[in-house]
Design a protein around this motif. Structure first.
Motif, PDB file in Angstrom:
ATOM      1  N   TYR A   1     -12.036   1.170  -1.408  1.00 16.71           N
ATOM      2  CA  TYR A   1     -11.469   0.178  -0.508  1.00 16.71           C
ATOM      3  C   TYR A   1     -10.625  -0.825  -1.295  1.00 16.71           C
ATOM      4  O   TYR A   1     -11.019  -1.264  -2.366  1.00 16.71           O
ATOM      5  N   LYS A   2      -9.462  -1.159  -0.712  1.00 17.15           N
ATOM      6  CA  LYS A   2      -8.596  -2.216  -1.246  1.00 17.15           C
ATOM      7  C   LYS A   2      -8.321  -3.190  -0.109  1.00 17.15           C
ATOM      8  O   LYS A   2      -7.871  -2.777   0.959  1.00 17.15           O
ATOM      9  N   GLN A   3      -8.586  -4.470  -0.356  1.00 15.50           N
ATOM     10  CA  GLN A   3      -8.398  -5.454   0.704  1.00 15.50           C
ATOM     11  C   GLN A   3      -6.916  -5.716   0.973  1.00 15.50           C
ATOM     12  O   GLN A   3      -6.547  -6.069   2.087  1.00 15.50           O
ATOM     13  N   SER A   4      -6.074  -5.500  -0.041  1.00 10.04           N
ATOM     14  CA  SER A   4      -4.625  -5.661   0.123  1.00 10.04           C
ATOM     15  C   SER A   4      -3.937  -4.775  -0.904  1.00 10.04           C
ATOM     16  O   SER A   4      -4.572  -4.249  -1.819  1.00 10.04           O
TER      17      SER A   4
ATOM     18  N   ASP B   1      -5.289  -3.766   4.556  1.00 10.12           N
ATOM     19  CA  ASP B   1      -6.279  -3.137   3.679  1.00 10.12           C
ATOM     20  C   ASP B   1      -6.128  -1.627   3.718  1.00 10.12           C
ATOM     21  O   ASP B   1      -5.334  -1.079   4.487  1.00 10.12           O
ATOM     22  N   ARG B   2      -6.885  -0.955   2.852  1.00  9.65           N
ATOM     23  CA  ARG B   2      -6.794   0.507   2.746  1.00  9.65           C
ATOM     24  C   ARG B   2      -8.139   1.078   2.339  1.00  9.65           C
ATOM     25  O   ARG B   2      -8.728   0.671   1.334  1.00  9.65           O
TER      26      ARG B   2
ATOM     27  N   GLU C   1      -8.943  -1.991  -6.430  1.00  7.57           N
ATOM     28  CA  GLU C   1      -9.655  -1.020  -5.605  1.00  7.57           C
ATOM     29  C   GLU C   1     -11.136  -1.049  -5.963  1.00  7.57           C
ATOM     30  O   GLU C   1     -11.510  -1.031  -7.126  1.00  7.57           O
TER      31      GLU C   1
ATOM     32  N   THR D   1      -5.502   2.570   7.040  1.00  3.91           N
ATOM     33  CA  THR D   1      -5.096   1.195   6.760  1.00  3.91           C
ATOM     34  C   THR D   1      -5.534   0.296   7.908  1.00  3.91           C
ATOM     35  O   THR D   1      -5.837   0.771   9.005  1.00  3.91           O
ATOM     36  N   ASP D   2      -5.558  -0.994   7.622  1.00  2.00           N
ATOM     37  CA  ASP D   2      -5.933  -2.006   8.614  1.00  2.00           C
ATOM     38  C   ASP D   2      -7.311  -1.725   9.211  1.00  2.00           C
ATOM     39  O   ASP D   2      -7.522  -1.815  10.418  1.00  2.00           O
TER      40      ASP D   2
END
Length: 143
Positions: A45-48, A134-135, A53, A127-128
């Motif tokens: 997970y990446k918040q932005s 996010d991703r 990551e 995403t989102d």
């Protein structure tokens, strides 16, 4: 004069060899090529876009981390609660999966845009998921 020519020849052969290796790892994204048994091997997970990551495998219950996801070329889908069995069992015997362009959906369990497929590892993302931008990326490895 022979040394530069030999060097150029060796470099050219190396480049062709590397290109061939990379081409062999790309597989067509079709139901028949994707069909098989998989285990979830990475969940990130990446918040932005600029965020680091994070490994989200620990978010998934340990009894679900070793489950086998079966995708058939006829678009059938099932989950076998393998290894450490959840209570109650996480078996999902009869479902379906879809593949539209480069978007896969495993009966709502996992879905997203396919990022890569090398005939062994299938990686896709959404995403989102929690916040805009996010991703969430899942990688499944063929068994």
């Amino acid at each position: 004069m022979k040394t530069p020519l030999l060097f150029i020849l060796v470099m050219a052969i190396s480049m062709v060899s590397c290109k061939k290796d990379n081409e062999e790892k790309n597989c067509p994204v079709t139901a028949s090529s994707i069909a098989g048994s998989y285990k979830l091997s990475a969940f990130k997970y990446k918040q932005s876009a600029s965020a680091q990551e994070d490994n989200w495998m620990p978010v998934i219950e340990s009894c679900k981390q070793d489950d086998v996801y079966n995708l058939t070329a006829a678009m059938g889908f099932s989950i076998q609660d393998a290894g450490t069995v959840c209570s109650p069992s996480g078996d999902y015997p009869n479902g379906s999966w879809t593949l539209e362009s480069n978007v896969i959906n495993m009966d709502g369990f996992y879905s997203g845009t396919i990022e890569s497929f090398d005939c062994t590892n299938l990686t896709f993302y959404q995403t989102d998921v929690l916040v805009t931008g996010d991703r969430l990326t899942a990688t499944f490895s063929k068994q």
